[in-house]
Motif scaffolding. Structure first.
Motif, short mmCIF file in Angstrom:
data_model
loop_
_atom_site.label_atom_id
_atom_site.label_comp_id
_atom_site.label_asym_id
_atom_site.label_seq_id
_atom_site.Cartn_x
_atom_site.Cartn_y
_atom_site.Cartn_z
N ASN A 195 -10.50 -0.49 -6.17
CA ASN A 195 -9.86 0.47 -7.08
C ASN A 195 -10.62 1.79 -7.16
O ASN A 195 -11.60 2.01 -6.43
N GLU A 196 -10.20 2.67 -8.09
CA GLU A 196 -10.79 4.01 -8.20
C GLU A 196 -12.27 3.97 -8.56
O GLU A 196 -13.01 4.90 -8.25
N LEU A 212 0.06 0.85 -7.28
CA LEU A 212 0.87 1.86 -6.60
C LEU A 212 1.03 3.13 -7.45
O LEU A 212 1.51 4.14 -6.95
N GLN A 213 0.63 3.08 -8.71
CA GLN A 213 0.67 4.26 -9.57
C GLN A 213 -0.71 4.90 -9.73
O GLN A 213 -0.89 5.82 -10.53
N VAL A 219 -6.22 4.16 -2.88
CA VAL A 219 -5.93 2.93 -3.60
C VAL A 219 -4.47 2.54 -3.39
O VAL A 219 -4.14 1.37 -3.14
N ARG A 220 -3.58 3.53 -3.49
CA ARG A 220 -2.15 3.25 -3.28
C ARG A 220 -1.90 2.73 -1.87
O ARG A 220 -1.14 1.79 -1.66
N ARG A 221 -2.56 3.36 -0.89
CA ARG A 221 -2.39 2.94 0.49
C ARG A 221 -2.90 1.50 0.69
O ARG A 221 -2.25 0.67 1.33
N ALA A 222 -4.07 1.22 0.12
CA ALA A 222 -4.66 -0.12 0.27
C ALA A 222 -3.76 -1.19 -0.36
O ALA A 222 -3.58 -2.27 0.20
N ALA A 223 -3.21 -0.87 -1.54
CA ALA A 223 -2.33 -1.83 -2.21
C ALA A 223 -1.07 -2.06 -1.39
O ALA A 223 -0.61 -3.21 -1.22
N TYR A 224 -0.50 -0.99 -0.86
CA TYR A 224 0.72 -1.11 -0.06
C TYR A 224 0.45 -1.93 1.20
O TYR A 224 1.24 -2.82 1.56
N GLU A 225 -0.64 -1.64 1.86
CA GLU A 225 -0.95 -2.37 3.10
C GLU A 225 -1.27 -3.83 2.82
O GLU A 225 -0.93 -4.72 3.62
#
Length: 254
Positions: A195-196, A212-213, A219-225
């Motif tokens: 995370n951040e 994703l928010q 972080v958003r990219r890592a969560a999506y992947e």
């Protein structure tokens, strides 16, 4: 460089979570035994519902009596279903909870099938009959909106046998979602995400929505992947459940 895994946050088992932070289903049923009793009661009432077929034409009092009976039946059945589904939500991988939820879904289908005669039978009454019932029986006033909604379906409702058949297929219709839910909540293994704050956090469907928010693109990219990679491992099961849902929609539309 510090190792994010060293400060990783692990998702605690539900049994380890402070009780004040969890929902309390005991207010609904204090034990599985109490749930069993309510389920049996709903089943018995569903059998009684069949005896109401053909009685709505007897007058306003008969309609009021049935509506009160139906309300009682649906309330008990809903409580049984709600309890079982939320017990399953506590641990999607627990076979005992899965079995409880399956039984509740089956019971719900039986109740819907037992009461499916109501709308076709009500709409088969001569035009103006329900309106006359409403004028003759004050107790029906609380059901006026519901009855008017049923009357508005006159051009769209099928016959009694077809409506009962569709209602009885509720358990089958729920299968695509049940498969997707079990797969994504119990079988899919997500990779953790940094995370951040540079801390490794566990990933899940619930966490995905929050990550994703994140203001951080990384972080958003890592969560999506993490999500797409995990889903890819079960893509055939998920695709099959989606295809079944589409076939269900086509059947209902026809």
């Amino acid at each position: 460089m510090s190792d994010p895994a060293a400060g990783a946050i692990a998702r605690p088992a539900r049994a380890a979570v402070d009780r004040s932070l969890t929902w309390d289903l005991e207010g609904l049923f204090p034990s599985t035994t109490a749930w069993e009793e309510a389920a049996a009661k709903a089943d018995n009432l569903a059998l009684e519902a069949v005896a109401w077929r053909g009685r709505l034409a007897r007058g306003a009092a008969a309609l009021l009596e049935y509506l009160r009976f139906s309300e009682r039946l649906e309330q008990i059945a809903h409580q049984v279903y709600w309890f079982a589904q939320n017990r399953l939500a506590e641990d999607q991988a627990d076979p005992a909870r899965q079995a409880l939820a399956d039984r509740a879904t089956a019971l719900s289908a039986r109740v819907q099938a037992a009461t499916a005669f109501f709308e076709p039978e009500l709409l088969a009454l001569p035009e103006g009959t329900v309106e006359a019932y409403l004028e003759a029986e004050d107790g029906l006033a609380v059901y006026r909106l519901f009855l008017n909604d049923v009357l508005a379906k006159r051009q769209h409702l099928l016959g009694r046998e077809a409506e009962e058949m569709l209602a009885g297929m509720g358990e089958l219709f729920a299968a695509p979602y049940d498969i997707w839910r079990s797969t994504t909540n119990a079988d899919v293994a997500f990779q953790p995400v940094i995370n951040e704050q540079g801390v490794q956090v566990p990933m899940s469907l619930a966490a995905l929505g929050m990550l994703l928010q994140s203001p951080s693109r990384e972080v958003r990219r890592a969560a999506y992947e993490s999500a797409t990679s995990a889903f890819a491992a079960h893509k055939r099961t998920i695709a099959a459940s989606f295809a079944a849902a589409q076939k269900r929609a086509v059947l209902v539309a026809q």
